[in-house]
Design an enzyme around this catalytic site. Structure first.
Site, PDB file in Angstrom:
ATOM      1  N   ARG A  45       0.815  -1.212   0.000  1.00  0.00           N
ATOM      2  CA  ARG A  45       0.000   0.000   0.000  1.00  0.00           C
ATOM      3  C   ARG A  45       0.850   1.264   0.000  1.00  0.00           C
ATOM      4  NH1 ARG A  45      -2.328   0.134   4.390  1.00  0.00           N
ATOM      5  NH2 ARG A  45      -2.647  -2.032   5.003  1.00  0.00           N
ATOM      6  N   ASP A 167      -9.301  19.406 -11.950  1.00  0.00           N
ATOM      7  CA  ASP A 167      -9.485  18.155 -12.692  1.00  0.00           C
ATOM      8  C   ASP A 167      -9.098  18.443 -14.143  1.00  0.00           C
ATOM      9  OD1 ASP A 167     -10.473  15.999 -14.200  1.00  0.00           O
ATOM     10  OD2 ASP A 167     -12.069  15.596 -12.754  1.00  0.00           O
ATOM     11  N   LYS A 192      -9.326   7.609 -18.694  1.00  0.00           N
ATOM     12  CA  LYS A 192      -9.746   8.277 -19.917  1.00  0.00           C
ATOM     13  C   LYS A 192      -8.563   8.483 -20.875  1.00  0.00           C
ATOM     14  CE  LYS A 192     -13.572   8.426 -17.531  1.00  0.00           C
ATOM     15  NZ  LYS A 192     -13.950   9.571 -16.702  1.00  0.00           N
TER      16      LYS A 192
END
Ligand SMILES: *Cc1c(COP(=O)(O)O)cnc(C)c1O
Length: 359
Positions: A45, A167, A192
């Site tokens: 992690r 963003d 994307k």
């Protein structure tokens, strides 16, 4: 030397192992939960060498330090977890619906005050930054393609002492670098354009690289580790592989989008075209409302009727088919994610589908 090279070159040269005779050109996919003790990373992690290669490339392109997350929304959640209880957030009134949903939940629970703004109304956004803890921007916005004056807004946000997050999913660092325009953190849904092949889900944050005791990147890295929103190494490997071709993919898709936006404007079934003049996303409002728009998506053959965006294939959808989409988005709006196919094939298919909308 790296800093002197163009971004389109650094996409190719970055994130590689040192040149060693007989060794591979690319980083391997490192499948590991645990590492031998006394190294820089002990448990999965906290880090992974495949993540590091991807993060190095994206951090270099955006001009900061990057962290990969399990998804764009996991990255968004990590930022929102930094918000103080009762914090004030300035946010777009229309933007990616998931981010707005997260903010609505915080507001409904009384844990944040959200001020919604039209990101293209710079004076109103600047006014709203007074007393804000977080300024959340998206530009161009999803799906209305509104564009924000990032320089003016980030200056106001920082003067107010707010953390400014942008963003940058629709623009990518090849077209817009928010950190250079004063933002603190850049967010991407790497699902994307960055990965570009509609075959994975991944998020990334890039923060301004500073060296203070309270560095935002350290706080975000800690959130990733303790909230556990970490990406799988295979996804990150595929994303890095996709990122290598972002330059040529975007160039072609943007040229296609520019041409299609022009032709759409002349089609009698189209009421309004939204295209910011750059990038590969555009939107068209179809005459005849939802029904007519649905006839278009039902009639395409080359275009794919699907959600999501940023792949090599052209896709479209009527955004309001989703209950979660903002009512400020017109019922007849088709969001188009323009791919890299031949532009005349794309237009022939889209224009015959639009003819169906006319009935
Ligand atoms: C898809 C998207 C997100 C969310 O990313 P996921 O990877 O799906 O979690 C965030 N912002 C924008 C602009 C998006 O299009």
């Amino acid at each position: 030397m790296t800093g002197e090279l163009a971004p389109a070159t650094r996409l190719i040269t970055g994130g590689r192992p040192a040149a060693t005779p007989g060794e591979p050109l690319n980083v391997p996919v490192t499948f590991a939960s645990s590492y031998h003790a006394d190294g820089p990373v002990g448990y999965a992690r906290d880090g992974n060498p495949t993540w590091t290669a991807f993060e190095d490339v994206l951090g270099d392109l955006e001009g900061g330090t990057a962290l990969a997350f399990a998804s764009g929304l996991a990255a968004s959640s990590a930022i929102l977890s930094l918000l103080p209880e009762g914090g004030v957030v300035v946010a777009p009134r229309t933007a990616y619906h998931g981010a707005l949903e997260l903010l609505r939940e915080l507001a409904d629970a009384g844990r944040a005050e959200v001020r919604h703004v039209d990101v293209s109304d710079t004076a109103a956004v600047v006014e709203a930054t007074r007393g804000a803890d977080l300024v959340w921007l998206e530009s161009p916005t999803n799906p209305l393609l509104d564009v924000a004056d990032l320089g003016a807004i980030t200056a106001a946000g920082r003067a107010a002492g707010a953390l400014v997050v942008v963003d940058n999913t629709f623009a990518t660092p090849l077209l817009q670098r928010p950190l250079e325009l004063g933002a603190d953190v850049v967010l991407h849904s790497a699902t994307k354009l960055l990965s570009g092949h509609s075959d994975l889900v991944l998020g990334v944050l890039v923060a301004r690289t500073v060296t203070t005791a309270d560095d935002v990147i350290d706080r975000l890295r800690h959130r990733r580790a303790i909230h556990g929103g970490i990406p799988g190494p295979m996804e990150v490997y595929l994303a890095l592989r996709g990122l290598r071709t972002l330059g040529v993919r975007l160039e072609r898709a943007q040229a296609n989008a520019t041409e299609l936006a022009r032709r759409l404007g002349d089609h009698p079934a189209v009421e309004l075209v939204r295209y910011p003049g750059f990038g590969m996303m555009c939107a068209a409002e179809v005459r005849g409302g939802a029904e007519a728009a649905d006839r278009v998506v039902g009639a395409v053959r080359v275009w794919i009727h699907a959600t999501s965006l940023g792949g090599v294939e052209s896709s479209l959808e009527r955004r309001r088919r989703w209950g979660a989409e903002s009512p400020l988005v017109p019922e007849s709006l088709l969001r188009l994610s323009v791919g890299i196919e031949d532009v005349d094939d794309l237009w022939a298919d889209l224009s015959q589908a639009l003819d169906h909308a006319l009935g």
